[in-house]
Motif scaffolding. Structure first.
Motif, PDB file in Angstrom:
ATOM      1  N   LEU A  68      34.479  18.799  18.944  1.00  0.00           N
ATOM      2  CA  LEU A  68      33.425  17.792  18.846  1.00  0.00           C
ATOM      3  C   LEU A  68      34.077  16.542  18.281  1.00  0.00           C
ATOM      4  CD1 LEU A  68      30.447  16.834  18.887  1.00  0.00           C
ATOM      5  CD2 LEU A  68      30.239  17.723  16.554  1.00  0.00           C
ATOM      6  N   VAL A  69      33.955  15.446  19.012  1.00  0.00           N
ATOM      7  CA  VAL A  69      34.577  14.182  18.605  1.00  0.00           C
ATOM      8  C   VAL A  69      33.485  13.123  18.514  1.00  0.00           C
ATOM      9  CG1 VAL A  69      36.370  12.490  19.112  1.00  0.00           C
ATOM     10  CG2 VAL A  69      36.623  14.847  19.922  1.00  0.00           C
ATOM     11  N   GLY A  70      33.514  12.322  17.458  1.00  0.00           N
ATOM     12  CA  GLY A  70      32.526  11.246  17.394  1.00  0.00           C
ATOM     13  C   GLY A  70      32.443  10.568  16.054  1.00  0.00           C
ATOM     14  N   ARG A  71      31.413   9.778  15.939  1.00  0.00           N
ATOM     15  CA  ARG A  71      31.222   8.943  14.740  1.00  0.00           C
ATOM     16  C   ARG A  71      31.035   9.800  13.490  1.00  0.00           C
ATOM     17  NH1 ARG A  71      30.895   3.808  16.406  1.00  0.00           N
ATOM     18  NH2 ARG A  71      30.218   3.398  18.561  1.00  0.00           N
ATOM     19  N   THR A  72      31.574   9.298  12.389  1.00  0.00           N
ATOM     20  CA  THR A  72      31.675  10.094  11.169  1.00  0.00           C
ATOM     21  C   THR A  72      30.388  10.157  10.378  1.00  0.00           C
ATOM     22  OG1 THR A  72      34.029   9.549  11.009  1.00  0.00           O
ATOM     23  CG2 THR A  72      32.962  10.303   9.002  1.00  0.00           C
ATOM     24  N   ASP A  73      29.575   9.094  10.412  1.00  0.00           N
ATOM     25  CA  ASP A  73      28.473   8.995   9.452  1.00  0.00           C
ATOM     26  C   ASP A  73      27.469  10.136   9.573  1.00  0.00           C
ATOM     27  OD1 ASP A  73      27.703   8.029  11.924  1.00  0.00           O
ATOM     28  OD2 ASP A  73      26.519   6.359  11.139  1.00  0.00           O
ATOM     29  N   TRP A  74      27.024  10.480  10.774  1.00  0.00           N
ATOM     30  CA  TRP A  74      26.073  11.582  10.914  1.00  0.00           C
ATOM     31  C   TRP A  74      26.686  12.909  10.491  1.00  0.00           C
ATOM     32  CZ3 TRP A  74      23.195  10.967  16.280  1.00  0.00           C
ATOM     33  CH2 TRP A  74      22.362   9.835  16.219  1.00  0.00           C
ATOM     34  N   LEU A  75      27.957  13.110  10.810  1.00  0.00           N
ATOM     35  CA  LEU A  75      28.614  14.369  10.465  1.00  0.00           C
ATOM     36  C   LEU A  75      28.783  14.507   8.955  1.00  0.00           C
ATOM     37  CD1 LEU A  75      31.336  14.415  13.266  1.00  0.00           C
ATOM     38  CD2 LEU A  75      29.205  15.716  13.199  1.00  0.00           C
ATOM     39  N   ASP A  76      29.150  13.412   8.297  1.00  0.00           N
ATOM     40  CA  ASP A  76      29.317  13.455   6.841  1.00  0.00           C
ATOM     41  C   ASP A  76      27.980  13.500   6.119  1.00  0.00           C
ATOM     42  OD1 ASP A  76      32.028  13.523   6.894  1.00  0.00           O
ATOM     43  OD2 ASP A  76      32.336  11.423   6.345  1.00  0.00           O
ATOM     44  N   GLY A  77      26.923  13.011   6.755  1.00  0.00           N
ATOM     45  CA  GLY A  77      25.611  12.977   6.113  1.00  0.00           C
ATOM     46  C   GLY A  77      24.832  14.268   6.235  1.00  0.00           C
ATOM     47  N   ALA A  78      25.299  15.184   7.067  1.00  0.00           N
ATOM     48  CA  ALA A  78      24.582  16.440   7.289  1.00  0.00           C
ATOM     49  C   ALA A  78      25.117  17.544   6.387  1.00  0.00           C
ATOM     50  CB  ALA A  78      24.715  16.858   8.746  1.00  0.00           C
ATOM     51  N   GLU A  79      24.312  18.571   6.232  1.00  0.00           N
ATOM     52  CA  GLU A  79      24.773  19.757   5.529  1.00  0.00           C
ATOM     53  C   GLU A  79      25.921  20.396   6.314  1.00  0.00           C
ATOM     54  OE1 GLU A  79      23.754  21.272   2.509  1.00  0.00           O
ATOM     55  OE2 GLU A  79      22.956  19.250   2.299  1.00  0.00           O
ATOM     56  N   PRO A  80      26.870  21.038   5.647  1.00  0.00           N
ATOM     57  CA  PRO A  80      27.942  21.722   6.374  1.00  0.00           C
ATOM     58  C   PRO A  80      27.388  22.713   7.391  1.00  0.00           C
ATOM     59  CG  PRO A  80      28.454  21.619   4.047  1.00  0.00           C
ATOM     60  CD  PRO A  80      27.043  21.127   4.187  1.00  0.00           C
ATOM     61  N   TYR A  81      28.009  22.754   8.543  1.00  0.00           N
ATOM     62  CA  TYR A  81      27.557  23.636   9.621  1.00  0.00           C
ATOM     63  C   TYR A  81      27.616  25.092   9.173  1.00  0.00           C
ATOM     64  CZ  TYR A  81      27.392  25.609  14.371  1.00  0.00           C
ATOM     65  OH  TYR A  81      27.068  26.315  15.506  1.00  0.00           O
ATOM     66  N   LEU A  82      28.690  25.464   8.480  1.00  0.00           N
ATOM     67  CA  LEU A  82      28.829  26.780   7.874  1.00  0.00           C
ATOM     68  C   LEU A  82      29.167  26.592   6.397  1.00  0.00           C
ATOM     69  CD1 LEU A  82      31.043  28.581  10.557  1.00  0.00           C
ATOM     70  CD2 LEU A  82      28.572  28.845  10.225  1.00  0.00           C
ATOM     71  N   ALA A  83      28.555  27.387   5.550  1.00  0.00           N
ATOM     72  CA  ALA A  83      28.874  27.332   4.128  1.00  0.00           C
ATOM     73  C   ALA A  83      29.985  28.322   3.838  1.00  0.00           C
ATOM     74  CB  ALA A  83      27.640  27.659   3.288  1.00  0.00           C
ATOM     75  N   GLY A  84      31.048  27.833   3.182  1.00  0.00           N
ATOM     76  CA  GLY A  84      32.137  28.740   2.866  1.00  0.00           C
ATOM     77  C   GLY A  84      33.376  27.999   2.429  1.00  0.00           C
TER      78      GLY A  84
END
Length: 418
Positions: free
Chosen positions: A242-258
């Motif tokens: 998955l490639v793309g803009r950082t802001d939404w990815l950094d603003g979301a909860e981690p996809y997996l916790a660990g």
């Protein structure tokens, strides 16, 4: 709605080559032999769209990497340092392959489906999708209450419908396929980006079927997010991106916790986990030990495709497609499928039905009688097959770098027997 190509216009191309066409690149298993009615024959793999064979260069890369393989990111040992460097270099290869912006994030996932499910947890608003999408780019968005736009009979009318939907109600994201996994038809990505951005939305492209065949440039095409799978890109080692803009990815909860995603976990963990600090960047969504070898395989495939060059790949594919489309058009009772009557381009995928035969019966005849591998069914695109008037499915032929004219000719001969 079934769009049947007239016999005179069945071929998207203009020149039908008659000279033999050799494979463009070496792929693993190209000389595999299988049993069929006429004895043991070389397997004609016409199912690249499902899982492409590994490029030999990818196999060589993994073979070389295995003796040096170790843990990544936190090991002080020499092999850990080497493996970490190779893993991070793989991100740069992927970014270069898709023409990413300098500040885009490259996250390694399991496949395109995984990438889309990850992105679906990050979008801060509504998503708009077409009803002709592969389930991977449909079902994750339906879970989030996506607005589904009905595809029209032409590309032009479909673009207008998307424009009207985004104008009528704001949305955060337009999620679209780059090339249909059923018919191979290609949508105009720069136009879609313009439509999305005009209404304040971002554009996500499912490039699973596009990236192996065409140059995709995130920055130049105006794409905000893009995903593809290694197993479609001659790197079947269980990784996607998955490639793309950082802001939404950094603003979301981690996809997996660990581990790996967490920057700091306090000794006393609150029930709501508010005291846990998470990494930003790719690590935020790559919890657990990553599939390092899968990432290296994807990177090796990306580098190889860049070296071959998109125009060389396209010429090879279009020559084979011209031969295939023309041959199918000459066979009575064979009905090629298309979504849009005004589309003029498709990647190396063709779907069709044969009068009087179920798709499974056709596929079994090709396999048992001639050693040919194709795909039959609904291709994880059930709404689209129903829209095209074939709720029971069709037969799909798909091509790649290891395909040759001999495979096409054997297919056409086998279909003529029906």
């Amino acid at each position: 709605m079934t769009t049947i190509l007239p016999r005179s216009t069945a071929c998207f191309g203009t020149t039908i080559p008659t000279a033999p066409i050799a494979p463009l690149a070496a792929v693993a298993g190209s000389d595999a032999r299988v049993a069929c009615a006429s004895g043991r024959v070389r397997y004609a793999n016409l199912d690249y769209a499902a899982s492409a064979p590994a490029l030999q260069t990818v196999v060589d890369e993994i073979t070389a990497a295995l003796p040096r393989y170790a843990s990544v990111h936190r090991g002080a040992g020499q092999l850990s340092q080497e493996t970490t460097a190779a893993y991070e270099d793989a991100r740069r290869s992927v970014a270069r392959f898709v023409g990413a912006r300098d500040d885009d994030t490259v996250v390694f996932t399991r496949n395109t489906t995984d990438s889309i499910n990850l992105l679906a947890t990050c979008v801060p608003g509504d998503t708009v999708v077409l009803d002709v999408e592969h389930h991977a780019n449909l079902l994750p968005w339906k879970r989030t209450g996506a607005r589904i736009v009905e595809c029209a009979q032409t590309v032009a009318a479909t673009l207008t419908a998307l424009d009207r939907e985004l104008a009528a109600r704001p949305a955060a994201l337009l999620a679209i396929t780059g090339a249909s996994n059923v018919t191979g038809e290609v949508l105009p990505l720069p136009t879609l980006a313009t439509i999305a951005h005009r209404h304040g939305a971002r554009l996500f492209v499912d490039a699973a079927q596009l990236a192996p065949h065409r140059a995709v440039t995130i920055a130049d095409h105006g794409i905000d997010y893009l995903a593809f799978s290694g197993h479609k890109l001659y790197a079947p080692f269980g990784a996607g991106v998955l490639v793309g803009r950082t802001d939404w990815l950094d603003g979301a909860e981690p996809y997996l916790a660990g581990g790996g995603a967490s920057a700091d976990v306090p000794r006393e963990i609150a029930d709501d986990d508010v005291d846990t600090r998470w990494h930003h960047g790719p690590a935020r969504h790559e919890a657990g030990s990553p599939n390092v070898l899968g990432a290296l395989a994807v990177a090796a495939a990306c580098d190889a495709l860049i070296e071959w060059g998109p125009e060389r790949i396209r010429r090879h594919e279009q020559s084979l497609l011209a031969r295939l489309d023309a041959g199918l058009g000459r066979l009575p009772g064979v009905r090629p499928l298309r979504i849009w009557s005004d589309s003029h381009d498709h990647v190396g995928i063709a779907a069709f039905t044969v009068d009087g035969w179920t798709p499974r019966a056709v596929a079994e005849h090709l396999s048992d009688g001639h050693g040919i591998g194709v795909r039959d069914g609904r291709f994880c695109a059930h709404p689209l097959l129903s829209r095209l008037g074939h709720p029971d499915g069709a037969v799909r032929v798909s091509l790649g770098l290891g395909s040759r004219s001999e495979d096409i000719d054997r297919l056409l001969t086998a279909l003529a027997e029906l």
